[in-house]
Design a protein around this motif. Structure first.
Motif, PDB file in Angstrom:
ATOM      1  N   ASP A 289      20.351   0.544  10.688  1.00 16.14           N
ATOM      2  CA  ASP A 289      19.860   1.916  10.553  1.00 16.14           C
ATOM      3  C   ASP A 289      18.330   1.953  10.554  1.00 16.14           C
ATOM      4  OD1 ASP A 289      22.506   2.795  10.297  1.00 16.14           O
ATOM      5  OD2 ASP A 289      22.472   2.534   8.126  1.00 16.14           O
ATOM      6  N   ILE A 290      17.718   0.999   9.870  1.00 16.32           N
ATOM      7  CA  ILE A 290      16.256   0.964   9.808  1.00 16.32           C
ATOM      8  C   ILE A 290      15.678   0.619  11.180  1.00 16.32           C
ATOM      9  CG2 ILE A 290      14.259  -0.051   8.678  1.00 16.32           C
ATOM     10  CD1 ILE A 290      16.073   1.706   6.889  1.00 16.32           C
ATOM     11  N   GLY A 291      16.345  -0.281  11.902  1.00 15.59           N
ATOM     12  CA  GLY A 291      15.904  -0.593  13.257  1.00 15.59           C
ATOM     13  C   GLY A 291      15.956   0.625  14.163  1.00 15.59           C
ATOM     14  N   ILE A 292      16.978   1.456  13.974  1.00 19.59           N
ATOM     15  CA  ILE A 292      17.079   2.706  14.735  1.00 19.59           C
ATOM     16  C   ILE A 292      15.892   3.612  14.410  1.00 19.59           C
ATOM     17  CG2 ILE A 292      18.410   4.850  14.955  1.00 19.59           C
ATOM     18  CD1 ILE A 292      20.953   3.117  14.636  1.00 19.59           C
ATOM     19  N   MET A 293      15.539   3.697  13.133  1.00 16.72           N
ATOM     20  CA  MET A 293      14.398   4.520  12.744  1.00 16.72           C
ATOM     21  C   MET A 293      13.106   4.022  13.391  1.00 16.72           C
ATOM     22  SD  MET A 293      12.818   6.900  11.056  1.00 16.72           S
ATOM     23  CE  MET A 293      14.105   7.600  10.029  1.00 16.72           C
ATOM     24  N   ILE A 294      12.885   2.709  13.377  1.00 22.97           N
ATOM     25  CA  ILE A 294      11.678   2.150  13.992  1.00 22.97           C
ATOM     26  C   ILE A 294      11.679   2.440  15.493  1.00 22.97           C
ATOM     27  CG2 ILE A 294      10.365   0.037  14.422  1.00 22.97           C
ATOM     28  CD1 ILE A 294      11.654  -1.090  11.827  1.00 22.97           C
ATOM     29  N   GLY A 295      12.848   2.287  16.121  1.00 24.41           N
ATOM     30  CA  GLY A 295      12.959   2.601  17.539  1.00 24.41           C
ATOM     31  C   GLY A 295      12.679   4.063  17.830  1.00 24.41           C
ATOM     32  N   GLY A 296      13.072   4.940  16.897  1.00 26.48           N
ATOM     33  CA  GLY A 296      12.797   6.360  17.068  1.00 26.48           C
ATOM     34  C   GLY A 296      11.306   6.655  17.078  1.00 26.48           C
ATOM     35  N   PHE A 297      10.569   6.020  16.177  1.00 21.01           N
ATOM     36  CA  PHE A 297       9.115   6.183  16.163  1.00 21.01           C
ATOM     37  C   PHE A 297       8.500   5.663  17.466  1.00 21.01           C
ATOM     38  CE2 PHE A 297       9.180   6.931  11.566  1.00 21.01           C
ATOM     39  CZ  PHE A 297       8.104   7.778  11.405  1.00 21.01           C
ATOM     40  N   TYR A 298       8.982   4.510  17.904  1.00 20.49           N
ATOM     41  CA  TYR A 298       8.435   3.912  19.128  1.00 20.49           C
ATOM     42  C   TYR A 298       8.679   4.834  20.321  1.00 20.49           C
ATOM     43  CZ  TYR A 298       7.411   0.383  22.678  1.00 20.49           C
ATOM     44  OH  TYR A 298       6.873  -0.303  23.746  1.00 20.49           O
ATOM     45  N   PHE A 299       9.890   5.373  20.403  1.00 21.56           N
ATOM     46  CA  PHE A 299      10.220   6.281  21.505  1.00 21.56           C
ATOM     47  C   PHE A 299       9.376   7.547  21.422  1.00 21.56           C
ATOM     48  CE2 PHE A 299      12.703   9.931  23.036  1.00 21.56           C
ATOM     49  CZ  PHE A 299      12.879   9.571  24.359  1.00 21.56           C
ATOM     50  N   TYR A 300       9.253   8.102  20.221  1.00 20.10           N
ATOM     51  CA  TYR A 300       8.464   9.326  20.046  1.00 20.10           C
ATOM     52  C   TYR A 300       7.031   9.115  20.530  1.00 20.10           C
ATOM     53  CZ  TYR A 300       6.015  13.210  17.838  1.00 20.10           C
ATOM     54  OH  TYR A 300       5.224  14.308  17.616  1.00 20.10           O
ATOM     55  N   SER A 301       6.466   7.951  20.215  1.00 24.49           N
ATOM     56  CA  SER A 301       5.071   7.675  20.576  1.00 24.49           C
ATOM     57  C   SER A 301       4.924   7.222  22.022  1.00 24.49           C
ATOM     58  CB  SER A 301       4.496   6.593  19.658  1.00 24.49           C
ATOM     59  OG  SER A 301       5.041   5.319  19.974  1.00 24.49           O
ATOM     60  N   GLU A 302       6.059   7.129  22.725  1.00 21.92           N
ATOM     61  CA  GLU A 302       6.076   6.634  24.105  1.00 21.92           C
ATOM     62  C   GLU A 302       5.446   5.244  24.197  1.00 21.92           C
ATOM     63  OE1 GLU A 302       5.919   9.974  27.208  1.00 21.92           O
ATOM     64  OE2 GLU A 302       4.608  10.734  25.614  1.00 21.92           O
ATOM     65  N   GLY A 303       5.767   4.429  23.190  1.00 23.52           N
ATOM     66  CA  GLY A 303       5.332   3.040  23.179  1.00 23.52           C
ATOM     67  C   GLY A 303       3.912   2.808  22.726  1.00 23.52           C
ATOM     68  N   LYS A 304       3.266   3.837  22.195  1.00 26.89           N
ATOM     69  CA  LYS A 304       1.848   3.717  21.846  1.00 26.89           C
ATOM     70  C   LYS A 304       1.603   3.470  20.358  1.00 26.89           C
ATOM     71  CE  LYS A 304       0.686   6.806  25.675  1.00 26.89           C
ATOM     72  NZ  LYS A 304       0.182   8.155  26.058  1.00 26.89           N
ATOM     73  N   CYS A 305       2.658   3.423  19.553  1.00 26.23           N
ATOM     74  CA  CYS A 305       2.461   3.220  18.118  1.00 26.23           C
ATOM     75  C   CYS A 305       2.201   1.743  17.812  1.00 26.23           C
ATOM     76  CB  CYS A 305       3.675   3.710  17.335  1.00 26.23           C
ATOM     77  SG  CYS A 305       5.188   2.773  17.628  1.00 26.23           S
ATOM     78  N   GLN A 306       1.610   1.504  16.651  1.00 26.77           N
ATOM     79  CA  GLN A 306       1.368   0.142  16.173  1.00 26.77           C
ATOM     80  C   GLN A 306       2.320  -0.135  15.014  1.00 26.77           C
ATOM     81  OE1 GLN A 306      -2.801  -0.105  15.163  1.00 26.77           O
ATOM     82  NE2 GLN A 306      -3.441   0.764  17.119  1.00 26.77           N
ATOM     83  N   ILE A 307       3.125  -1.179  15.141  1.00 23.99           N
ATOM     84  CA  ILE A 307       4.115  -1.524  14.121  1.00 23.99           C
ATOM     85  C   ILE A 307       3.643  -2.769  13.380  1.00 23.99           C
ATOM     86  CG2 ILE A 307       6.530  -2.093  13.669  1.00 23.99           C
ATOM     87  CD1 ILE A 307       7.187  -0.807  16.405  1.00 23.99           C
ATOM     88  N   ASP A 308       3.462  -2.650  12.074  1.00 22.21           N
ATOM     89  CA  ASP A 308       2.991  -3.761  11.245  1.00 22.21           C
ATOM     90  C   ASP A 308       4.132  -4.205  10.331  1.00 22.21           C
ATOM     91  OD1 ASP A 308       1.760  -5.552   9.578  1.00 22.21           O
ATOM     92  OD2 ASP A 308       0.178  -4.193   8.897  1.00 22.21           O
ATOM     93  N   VAL A 309       4.614  -5.434  10.527  1.00 20.55           N
ATOM     94  CA  VAL A 309       5.742  -5.929   9.739  1.00 20.55           C
ATOM     95  C   VAL A 309       5.297  -6.942   8.685  1.00 20.55           C
ATOM     96  CG1 VAL A 309       7.377  -5.492  11.603  1.00 20.55           C
ATOM     97  CG2 VAL A 309       6.302  -7.746  11.417  1.00 20.55           C
ATOM     98  N   SER A 310       4.006  -6.934   8.367  1.00 18.08           N
ATOM     99  CA  SER A 310       3.518  -7.809   7.297  1.00 18.08           C
ATOM    100  C   SER A 310       4.261  -7.495   6.003  1.00 18.08           C
ATOM    101  CB  SER A 310       2.013  -7.606   7.081  1.00 18.08           C
ATOM    102  OG  SER A 310       1.294  -7.860   8.268  1.00 18.08           O
ATOM    103  N   LYS A 311       4.576  -8.521   5.239  1.00 20.09           N
ATOM    104  CA  LYS A 311       5.362  -8.336   4.023  1.00 20.09           C
ATOM    105  C   LYS A 311       4.557  -7.604   2.954  1.00 20.09           C
ATOM    106  CE  LYS A 311       8.415 -12.308   4.690  1.00 20.09           C
ATOM    107  NZ  LYS A 311       9.568 -11.442   4.990  1.00 20.09           N
ATOM    108  N   SER A 312       5.263  -6.825   2.146  1.00 22.58           N
ATOM    109  CA  SER A 312       4.649  -6.098   1.040  1.00 22.58           C
ATOM    110  C   SER A 312       5.682  -5.930  -0.067  1.00 22.58           C
ATOM    111  CB  SER A 312       4.158  -4.725   1.507  1.00 22.58           C
ATOM    112  OG  SER A 312       3.741  -3.930   0.408  1.00 22.58           O
ATOM    113  N   GLU A 313       5.226  -5.972  -1.304  1.00 19.28           N
ATOM    114  CA  GLU A 313       6.112  -5.770  -2.452  1.00 19.28           C
ATOM    115  C   GLU A 313       6.198  -4.294  -2.844  1.00 19.28           C
ATOM    116  OE1 GLU A 313       8.000  -8.176  -3.724  1.00 19.28           O
ATOM    117  OE2 GLU A 313       7.138  -9.430  -2.137  1.00 19.28           O
TER     118      GLU A 313
END
Length: 271
Positions: free
Chosen positions: A232-256
């Motif tokens: 489900d979370i992967g779908i959400m990330i994909g939704g953002f990517y699609f909305y931005s037409e591939g122009k968004c920056q995705i940061d997967v650095s770990k955080s608490e």
């Protein structure tokens, strides 16, 4: 590349909904579009760095007649050596769902209906078609058996009531509070678009905090990435990517960091 889309990015979010009954007529031109979209999706950089892929398979894998008349299926597949209890498996779920979501939204743009199916398909038959891989989810696709006008879907967009409230899903980091309703402008547009993305059993485990001046969003999982919620979370990330037409920056650095009402941090996205 896939064909030129028939509708806009935002209209694709409005039009996408789950279809289980298709008209049984899927022309070669439609299949060529799907093949091009799947190829395009597999070339995307996977946010979590895995080599998980999506692939096309033939009709006839649905159980109990829940999906009929489909043109085919997309499968989310990973190497069979991946330990299903490992953090690595979580990353594979996130990445393949990201690619699957992108493909679904592109198909929606091109007039092809879809339905995510996680459990009610013939797992043995599908496994026999992909030796050396594990299939973790599927997506049926085809032409809607009750083809509606796009305006019908837009009307439904404004009347559906099965999504969680804004004050459950979204937190404003600047105002330091949950929001009560859809904001105006571009922010409201993106939140409403991703709010209507699909999730298993419609649980909507995603939670978002946002900083509007920085145009930055943080994605959390209220279920703490347990069981299959990474899909489900992967779908959400994909939704953002699609909305931005591939122009968004995705940061997967770990955080608490955790969501104010509870939920594990997954990544941040800057549009």
């Amino acid at each position: 590349m896939s064909e030129a889309p028939q509708i806009s990015v935002v209209d694709a979010f409005k039009a996408r909904h789950s279809i289980r009954n298709y008209n049984g007529k899927f022309e070669e031109s439609h299949m060529a579009t799907v093949r091009a979209i799947v190829e395009e999706a597999n070339k995307l950089t996977a946010p979590f760095g895995t080599n998980g892929e999506i692939a096309i398979t033939e009709p006839g894998i649905s159980k109990y007649g829940l999906v009929t008349g489909e043109g085919g299926w997309i499968v989310l597949k990973i190497p069979e050596t991946v330990d299903l209890k490992s953090p690595e498996f979580q990353n594979y779920m996130l990445d393949t769902a990201f690619k699957g979501c992108y493909a679904v939204m592109k198909m929606t743009q091109n007039g092809i209906a879809t339905n995510w199916v996680a459990g009610t398909y013939d797992t043995k038959l599908v496994a026999s078609r992909f030796p050396g891989s594990k299939v973790i989810c599927t997506i049926a696709f085809g032409i809607d058996s009750e083809k509606k006008r796009f305006t019908d879907y837009v009307a439904k967009w404004f009347t559906k009531g099965d999504r969680l409230a804004y004050n459950v899903l979204f937190y404003d980091e600047v105002a330091k509070k949950m929001i009560e309703k859809q904001p105006e402008g571009k922010l409201g547009e993106i939140l409403e678009c991703v709010r209507w993305l699909p999730s298993a059993y419609n649980k909507q485990p995603w939670r978002l905090s946002f900083n509007e001046p920085e145009n930055k969003f943080k994605i959390f999982d209220s279920q703490n990435l347990e069981q299959y919620t990474p899909l489900d979370i992967g779908i959400m990330i994909g939704g953002f990517y699609f909305y931005s037409e591939g122009k968004c920056q995705i940061d997967v650095s770990k955080s608490e960091e955790t969501f104010p009402k509870g939920g594990k941090y997954v990544c941040s996205i800057k549009l």
